[in-house]
Design a protein around this motif. Sequence first.
Motif, PDB file in Angstrom:
ATOM      1  N   SER A 149      91.929  36.735  45.362  1.00  0.00           N
ATOM      2  CA  SER A 149      93.037  35.929  44.852  1.00  0.00           C
ATOM      3  C   SER A 149      94.241  36.026  45.782  1.00  0.00           C
ATOM      4  O   SER A 149      94.853  35.014  46.152  1.00  0.00           O
ATOM      5  CB  SER A 149      93.395  36.428  43.442  1.00  0.00           C
TER       6      SER A 149
ATOM      7  N   THR B  73      95.404  31.306  41.448  1.00  0.00           N
ATOM      8  CA  THR B  73      95.475  32.595  42.132  1.00  0.00           C
ATOM      9  C   THR B  73      96.892  33.154  42.070  1.00  0.00           C
ATOM     10  O   THR B  73      97.067  34.371  42.060  1.00  0.00           O
ATOM     11  CB  THR B  73      95.012  32.482  43.592  1.00  0.00           C
ATOM     12  N   GLY B  74      97.901  32.274  42.023  1.00  0.00           N
ATOM     13  CA  GLY B  74      99.276  32.756  41.871  1.00  0.00           C
ATOM     14  C   GLY B  74      99.446  33.518  40.565  1.00  0.00           C
ATOM     15  O   GLY B  74     100.024  34.604  40.538  1.00  0.00           O
TER      16      GLY B  74
ATOM     17  N   HIS C  42      95.613  32.931  48.207  1.00  0.00           N
ATOM     18  CA  HIS C  42      96.998  32.481  48.037  1.00  0.00           C
ATOM     19  C   HIS C  42      97.765  32.651  49.349  1.00  0.00           C
ATOM     20  O   HIS C  42      98.640  31.843  49.670  1.00  0.00           O
ATOM     21  CB  HIS C  42      97.661  33.287  46.910  1.00  0.00           C
TER      22      HIS C  42
ATOM     23  N   HIS D  54      95.513  27.335  44.097  1.00  0.00           N
ATOM     24  CA  HIS D  54      96.760  27.985  44.503  1.00  0.00           C
ATOM     25  C   HIS D  54      97.556  28.441  43.275  1.00  0.00           C
ATOM     26  O   HIS D  54      98.065  29.560  43.241  1.00  0.00           O
ATOM     27  CB  HIS D  54      97.596  27.032  45.367  1.00  0.00           C
ATOM     28  N   ARG D  55      97.619  27.576  42.255  1.00  0.00           N
ATOM     29  CA  ARG D  55      98.283  27.933  41.002  1.00  0.00           C
ATOM     30  C   ARG D  55      97.553  29.081  40.304  1.00  0.00           C
ATOM     31  O   ARG D  55      98.160  30.054  39.872  1.00  0.00           O
ATOM     32  CB  ARG D  55      98.280  26.739  40.047  1.00  0.00           C
TER      33      ARG D  55
ATOM     34  N   ASN E 264      96.381  29.799  51.815  1.00  0.00           N
ATOM     35  CA  ASN E 264      96.827  28.481  51.378  1.00  0.00           C
ATOM     36  C   ASN E 264      98.357  28.396  51.388  1.00  0.00           C
ATOM     37  O   ASN E 264      98.921  27.332  51.643  1.00  0.00           O
ATOM     38  CB  ASN E 264      96.279  28.159  49.982  1.00  0.00           C
ATOM     39  N   GLY E 265      99.034  29.520  51.153  1.00  0.00           N
ATOM     40  CA  GLY E 265     100.486  29.565  51.218  1.00  0.00           C
ATOM     41  C   GLY E 265     100.974  29.295  52.631  1.00  0.00           C
ATOM     42  O   GLY E 265     101.978  28.607  52.837  1.00  0.00           O
TER      43      GLY E 265
ATOM     44  N   ASN F  72      97.575  36.780  40.876  1.00  0.00           N
ATOM     45  CA  ASN F  72      98.340  37.762  41.648  1.00  0.00           C
ATOM     46  C   ASN F  72      99.457  38.381  40.809  1.00  0.00           C
ATOM     47  O   ASN F  72      99.789  39.560  40.981  1.00  0.00           O
ATOM     48  CB  ASN F  72      98.947  37.100  42.890  1.00  0.00           C
TER      49      ASN F  72
END
Lengths: 131, 125
Positions: free
Chosen positions: A80, A32-33, A84, A29-30, A87-88, A36
């Motif tokens: 990505s 791909t953040g 995100h 998550h981090r 999972n977000g 992004n």
Amino acid sequence: MASDTSSRPIAPHLSAWRWHATMLSSILHRATGVGNYIGAVALSLWLVMLATGSESMVGFLFEGPMAWITRIGLIALTWSASYHWFNGLRHLFWDGGVGFDPEGSNLRSILIIAASIIATAAIWLFALGVI
Amino acid sequence: MSDFRTPAKRVNPHGATKGGAAHFIAQRSSAAALAIIMPIFMITLALSGAPDGDAARDYFASPFGAIVTLLTLTAALYHMRLGLQVVVEDYVHNRAAKTGLLLANTLIAAGLFLAAAYALLTLAL
């Protein structure tokens, strides 16, 4: 007593933990953040180039063998953003107090990774006109 | 015993004790916006014929494309500024480097938002 503490595993430390699905999904998550973020910078700059008619500056990215390297980058960005997003959505449910059971969380981590790959494949198969 | 303040009184205006809730709510509000608008943006842009320049310009110039892009840009750049701020705060502990990166994060997000929004309006209007 004080000397004993130095040999104890330090938590949360990556080397002291067995990998499990929710740990992978949290790290992704981090990652791909940040991915992004880079994608949004590129998209914003491209928008400015389109408005000023200077997108030929980056035309080399879409020509010859370079086109495939660019396409792989864009597919990675699509994944990505998809990952995100899925999972977000789960994070929003977590914020509501829903879905904290360990077995279910591990299962959903795997389902989210699978869903992000399927969504990326679907978007690109449509965009490339394969289906 | 020269300090009669309670522990809470000593820490309250400092560090993470002053703005955490606002940051949390802003992160979640923009996440909710992106949960709705991001799939619409990604799918319609992917089907627009981009990265061909003229096809992309047609998409951004259409009312639908312009509105979806402006909503996405606004929520995404706001959300990613908040997110990267937390990443920097978690991993960068050198005071000068942290201050520099946090400032760069804000300037990049705000600058890109204004430039991209202006570019979009130029194409759409």
